[in-house]
Design a protein around this motif. Structure first.
Motif, PDB file in Angstrom:
ATOM      1  N   ALA A 168       0.913  -1.262  -0.023  1.00 54.75           N
ATOM      2  CA  ALA A 168      -0.059  -0.025   0.018  1.00 54.75           C
ATOM      3  C   ALA A 168       0.827   1.196   0.149  1.00 54.75           C
ATOM      4  N   CYS A 169       1.994   1.211   0.710  1.00 55.80           N
ATOM      5  CA  CYS A 169       2.985   2.314   0.539  1.00 55.80           C
ATOM      6  C   CYS A 169       3.531   2.600  -0.530  1.00 55.80           C
ATOM      7  N   PHE A 170       3.905   1.493  -1.126  1.00 58.25           N
ATOM      8  CA  PHE A 170       4.595   1.530  -2.789  1.00 58.25           C
ATOM      9  C   PHE A 170       3.472   2.137  -3.651  1.00 58.25           C
ATOM     10  N   ARG A 171       2.016   1.722  -3.429  1.00 56.53           N
ATOM     11  CA  ARG A 171       1.091   2.094  -4.298  1.00 56.53           C
ATOM     12  C   ARG A 171       0.985   3.697  -4.052  1.00 56.53           C
ATOM     13  N   HIS A 172       1.098   4.280  -2.937  1.00 56.71           N
ATOM     14  CA  HIS A 172       1.098   5.615  -2.640  1.00 56.71           C
ATOM     15  C   HIS A 172       2.074   6.616  -3.278  1.00 56.71           C
ATOM     16  N   VAL A 173       3.443   5.898  -3.041  1.00 56.97           N
ATOM     17  CA  VAL A 173       4.583   6.689  -3.608  1.00 56.97           C
ATOM     18  C   VAL A 173       4.435   6.649  -5.189  1.00 56.97           C
ATOM     19  N   ALA A 174       3.977   5.560  -5.598  1.00 51.66           N
ATOM     20  CA  ALA A 174       3.937   5.454  -7.252  1.00 51.66           C
ATOM     21  C   ALA A 174       2.867   6.548  -7.637  1.00 51.66           C
ATOM     22  N   LEU A 175       1.710   6.382  -7.105  1.00 54.89           N
ATOM     23  CA  LEU A 175       0.734   7.441  -7.560  1.00 54.89           C
ATOM     24  C   LEU A 175       1.098   8.695  -7.246  1.00 54.89           C
ATOM     25  N   ASN A 176       1.923   9.306  -6.246  1.00 51.65           N
ATOM     26  CA  ASN A 176       2.364  10.704  -6.201  1.00 51.65           C
ATOM     27  C   ASN A 176       3.312  10.913  -7.050  1.00 51.65           C
ATOM     28  N   GLN A 177       4.309  10.133  -7.396  1.00 52.57           N
ATOM     29  CA  GLN A 177       5.222  10.403  -8.387  1.00 52.57           C
ATOM     30  C   GLN A 177       4.534  10.456  -9.780  1.00 52.57           C
ATOM     31  N   LEU A 204      11.337   9.590 -16.130  1.00 53.73           N
ATOM     32  CA  LEU A 204      10.641  10.863 -15.937  1.00 53.73           C
ATOM     33  C   LEU A 204      10.028  10.832 -14.608  1.00 53.73           C
ATOM     34  N   ILE A 205       9.088   9.527 -14.430  1.00 59.95           N
ATOM     35  CA  ILE A 205       8.321   9.559 -13.406  1.00 59.95           C
ATOM     36  C   ILE A 205       9.020   9.327 -11.824  1.00 59.95           C
ATOM     37  N   VAL A 206       9.957   8.518 -12.111  1.00 55.53           N
ATOM     38  CA  VAL A 206      10.729   8.271 -10.865  1.00 55.53           C
ATOM     39  C   VAL A 206      11.399   9.461 -10.264  1.00 55.53           C
ATOM     40  N   ASN A 207      12.049  10.473 -11.335  1.00 58.84           N
ATOM     41  CA  ASN A 207      12.840  11.545 -10.858  1.00 58.84           C
ATOM     42  C   ASN A 207      11.890  12.814 -11.023  1.00 58.84           C
ATOM     43  N   ALA A 208      10.585  12.652 -10.868  1.00 55.91           N
ATOM     44  CA  ALA A 208       9.631  13.949 -10.895  1.00 55.91           C
ATOM     45  C   ALA A 208       9.865  14.527  -9.672  1.00 55.91           C
TER      46      ALA A 208
END
Length: 208
Positions: A168-177, A204-208
């Motif tokens: 769930a934490c990873f999904r939140h991080v991914a969505l934020n990025q 681009l997404i990882v470094n946003a």
């Protein structure tokens, strides 16, 4: 979760799944207020809320909203928790206000009417109650709906140990990025698919 969050002075809004006496008690103990939806399977509380509004002779005006561009109305009414039987009221810590949100929609010639009931430790006016409910559903629609529909969170069968919380934490991080990345004009779902096919988009997404 509420045990580890700093809540003093906040208004905590939760959906019906979290309408539990211990959660309410914890929120109040942390010097915060709550406004929580009530689920139908809490039969005695739900019935008491229904009866309170049906039998009320209050002349206090509610709060009415109209959706632009379609036939949809939302009405919000509040009563003092004193309208509830003592046995019901005393079971919920610091209960001050009960609320009813009424939703009317006309779509494709079909009428729909829905009621949702809430309990709160704050003394809310109808307008304040409406604002609180709107704010909650804004989070639901912007965050939880996306996590469920786009990232299929509810379909994830993993539950062993802390795995579900970690994912769930990873999904939140991914969505934020994904949302921070502004150079690609596309939906969250589209950006996900693009990232699976292009390392350039993924960077681009990882470094946003």
């Amino acid at each position: 979760m509420v045990q580890i969050i700093e809540l003093e002075g906040a208004m905590v809004t939760l959906d019906a799944m979290s309408c539990q006496k211990q959660i309410v008690k914890t929120i109040v103990k942390k010097k915060a207020d709550y406004c929580i939806a009530v689920k139908k399977n809490q039969k005695s509380l739900y019935q008491a809320l229904q009866d309170a509004f049906e039998l009320s002779d209050s002349n206090e005006p509610g709060h009415l909203e109209q959706e632009h561009g379609r036939v949809e109305y939302r009405a919000y009414d509040v009563l003092s928790a004193l309208e509830l039987p003592v046995s019901i009221r005393s079971a919920w810590s610091s209960l001050e206000t009960i609320g009813r949100a009424t939703y009317y929609r006309l779509a494709n010639g079909k009428e729909q009417m829905q009621y949702r009931y809430y309990i709160s430790s704050a003394r809310l006016s109808a307008e304040q109650f409406a604002s609180t409910v709107r704010a909650h559903w804004g989070v639901e629609n912007r965050l939880h709906w996306v996590l469920d529909v786009t990232m299929r969170e509810d379909d994830c069968p993993i539950s062993r140990g802390h795995a579900a919380d970690n994912l769930a934490c990873f999904r939140h991080v991914a969505l934020n990025q994904i949302r921070r990345e502004k150079t690609i004009k596309a939906s969250v779902n589209r950006k996900q698919k693009m990232a699976t096919m292009s390392e350039e988009v993924l960077d681009l997404i990882v470094n946003a």
